[in-house]
Scaffold this active site. Structure first.
Site, PDB file in Angstrom:
ATOM      1  CD  GLU A  78      -2.412   3.619  -5.499  1.00 55.69           C
ATOM      2  OE1 GLU A  78      -1.225   3.369  -5.735  1.00 55.69           O
ATOM      3  OE2 GLU A  78      -3.250   2.751  -5.209  1.00 55.69           O
ATOM      4  NE  ARG A 137      -4.293  -1.250   0.051  1.00 52.95           N
ATOM      5  CZ  ARG A 137      -4.441  -2.132  -0.938  1.00 52.95           C
ATOM      6  NH1 ARG A 137      -3.509  -2.251  -1.859  1.00 52.95           N
ATOM      7  NH2 ARG A 137      -5.503  -2.904  -1.019  1.00 52.95           N
ATOM      8  CG  HIS A 187      -2.868  -0.507  -6.832  1.00 55.57           C
ATOM      9  ND1 HIS A 187      -3.221   0.215  -5.732  1.00 55.57           N
ATOM     10  CD2 HIS A 187      -2.948  -1.798  -6.433  1.00 55.57           C
ATOM     11  CE1 HIS A 187      -3.497  -0.586  -4.722  1.00 55.57           C
ATOM     12  NE2 HIS A 187      -3.334  -1.821  -5.124  1.00 55.57           N
TER      13      HIS A 187
END
Ligand code: NAD
Length: 526
Positions: free
Chosen positions: A260, A231, A278
């Protein structure tokens, strides 16, 4: 049986449903109004994260028996409303772990061999390897922070490349480290000093956000490679850039960025940073897995079978749910206190139910206690249904015993947590309309109403300590709502539990810890 799919899932999932004779309508992009108009016809609903599954929806959905969340988080699903109506909520937490582990490993290779940089040069018709000499993985050390599902997959796979694996995860037992053949590091700084490649695999919690920061880079071996596929922010981006400037960090592979999905991170401007947007779970297999798993779970729930990833407790009838609700809350609260007060990995959990509570279905309260115990370190991964399985997979033994009577209380739950070197106990009771009280912690007795923010301190039982605590909290503009003191006269020690109105910062806690006579101080969030 009719199932509505309100957000896109993999075609294989739809096929699985129809193969089993379920009538499926895929209707992505309906307005809320249209959606509420038709939801009453369906026995099952499959969503991702956009459909709000709330009281309004439940009231329009008298036939609904199951809500399937294709993915992990269940923030868009109101759990109590579902549980009260016996609606099973299921999710698919395991579906993407292999994909995430493989991308992590991919980034290790890409960074250590400069694959994207070499690729870009050659695409520009430049045949030149200068300045991009790689590093072999064999014989190097990987430092893993968080030896959970993904961390352990990375560990076992990287061993086959002849790497040494060390890990820091204070919340799992030594047995798990042994199982994966991973050397346990008690201190993060120790891991930093020894690893050539650092990879983080913890959830994002208050404790892990920024866990790799300035101090940790100071302790690191020069030339470190840093991988973050977990994360954004677990590795502090500012500190990382600084560590690159100081040549402590040589290469970086990152799948998760602050800000993001906007591509604004300053890391994007640096040459030796390799990035992916991601994409950890973005494989055909992971997406198919999510679709197939959620379909299978919805089918099982519609048939009334046990669903392994059910998130709520659907089996309790409404009446029993009301009686047991306060105990579930108490159990979860007692559990939640442990990892906020102690740091020792749990080896054994013993729960004693005494008085009125002993006559109830205590196994679900045990699940609530386990959920509370692991939630501070596992976040949404833990739920009522998988709590037992997770405890087991982390090598934690759980025992439950009951006594029908108890002195001084009508009902009492005592949780004992046994770790390698310590035992921790906490007891609580309920009264009135579901009021909770913590009445004992480690032998100190009180009558504490657990509130969202608490400061718990152990101190020498002597004049002046309590006053100083109050003054320092006042200086930090933290308002004290209530205070309870438990004493052990023979040991001349005491424990204070202060309910406060706001979050207490680490800085303030450090100040409090410095008060003469204070032995330990912790901030607890319920
Ligand atoms: P997990 O719950 O199985 O494991 C997490 C581990 O972290 C646990 O063993 C826990 O004890 C440990 N931990 C918690 N706090 C810690 C601390 N302060 N210090 C050290 N260890 C600590 O989780 P998982 O399924 O392995 O997922 C790991 C991470 O990967 C999560 O952040 C998850 O959101 C992320 N993830 C990212 C992608 C992606 O697309 N990039 C995909 C899947 C998962």
């Amino acid at each position: 049986m009719k199932v509505l799919v309100s957000e896109q899932i993999a075609q294989k999932g739809i096929e699985r449903l129809t193969q089993e004779g379920v009538s499926v309508d895929v209707k992505a992009g309906l307005s809320r109004e249209e959606f509420l108009k038709i939801i009453g016809e369906y026995d099952g609903l499959i969503v991702r994260s956009n459909t709000q599954v709330n009281e309004e929806l439940y009231q329009h959905a008298p036939r609904l028996k199951v809500v399937g969340r294709a993915g992990n988080g269940v923030d868009n699903i109101e759990m109590e409303g579902a549980t009260k109506r016996g609606i099973v909520v299921v999710n698919t937490p395991e579906s993407n772990v292999v994909s995430a582990a493989e991308l992590t490993i991919g980034l290790m290779f890409a960074t250590c061999r400069n694959i994207p940089q070499l690729h870009n040069r050659l695409k520009e018709r430049v045949w030149d390897r200068a300045g991009l000499k790689g590093m072999e993985l064999q014989g190097k050390t990987v430092g893993i922070v968080g030896l959970g599902r993904i961390g352990s997959l990375v560990a076992t796979r990287m061993k086959s490349f002849g790497m040494n694996i060390i890990a820091y995860d204070p919340y799992i037992s030594d047995a798990r480290f042994k199982k994966y053949g991973v050397e346990k590091k008690e201190k993060l700084e120790e891991l930093m000093a020894q690893c050539d490649i650092l990879t983080v695999h913890t959830p994002k919690t208050e404790e892990t956000y920024g866990i790799i920061g300035k101090e940790q880079f100071k302790a690191a071996k020069k030339g470190l490679t840093v991988i973050n596929c977990a994360r954004a922010g677990i590795v502090n981006e500012e500190a990382l850039i600084e560590a690159m400037k100081e040549k402590i960090v040589k290469r970086v592979g990152i799948d998760v960025l602050e800000g993001e999905p906007h591509a604004t991170s300053p890391l994007l401007d640096l040459d030796n940073v390799i990035v992916t947007p991601h994409a950890g779970a973005d494989t055909v297999e992971a997406q198919d897995n999510v679709g197939i798993t959620v379909a299978q779970e919805v089918i099982s729930a519609l048939r009334g079978e046990i669903v392994p990833n059910a998130v709520n407790l659907p089996t309790l009838p409404m009446q029993e749910f009301d009686t047991i609700k306060a105990y579930l809350k108490l159990g979860e609260t007692l559990g939640k206190m442990y990892y906020q007060l102690e740091k020792e990995a749990i080896e054994k959990v013993e729960i004693l139910y005494r008085g009125e509570v002993a006559a109830l279905e205590t196994s679900v309260i045990t699940l609530a206690i386990l959920k509370g115990l692991f939630e501070p370190v596992l976040k949404e991964r833990i739920n009522y249904v998988n709590a037992n399985v997770i405890a087991d997979s982390r090598g934690v033994t759980v025992t439950e015993s009951k006594e029908s009577t108890v002195k001084n209380y009508l009902t009492l739950i005592t949780l004992k947590v046994i770790s390698k070197d310590k035992e921790f106990t906490i007891s609580g009771t309920t009264f009135g309309k579901g009021e909770l009280r913590i009445v004992e912690i480690n032998g100190y007795e009180f009558d504490v109403n657990p509130t969202p923010y608490m400061v718990v301190a152990e101190n020498h039982d002597k004049p002046g300590v309590v006053g100083q605590m109050g003054t320092l909290l006042g200086v930090a503009k933290v308002n004290i709502a209530t205070m309870q003191l438990g004493r052990k006269l023979t040991e001349q020690q005491a424990m204070m539990v202060l309910a406060v109105d706001s979050v207490v910062t680490k800085e303030t806690l450090d100040f409090l810890g410095g008060v003469e006579g204070i032995l330990r101080v912790r901030f607890v969030k319920i």
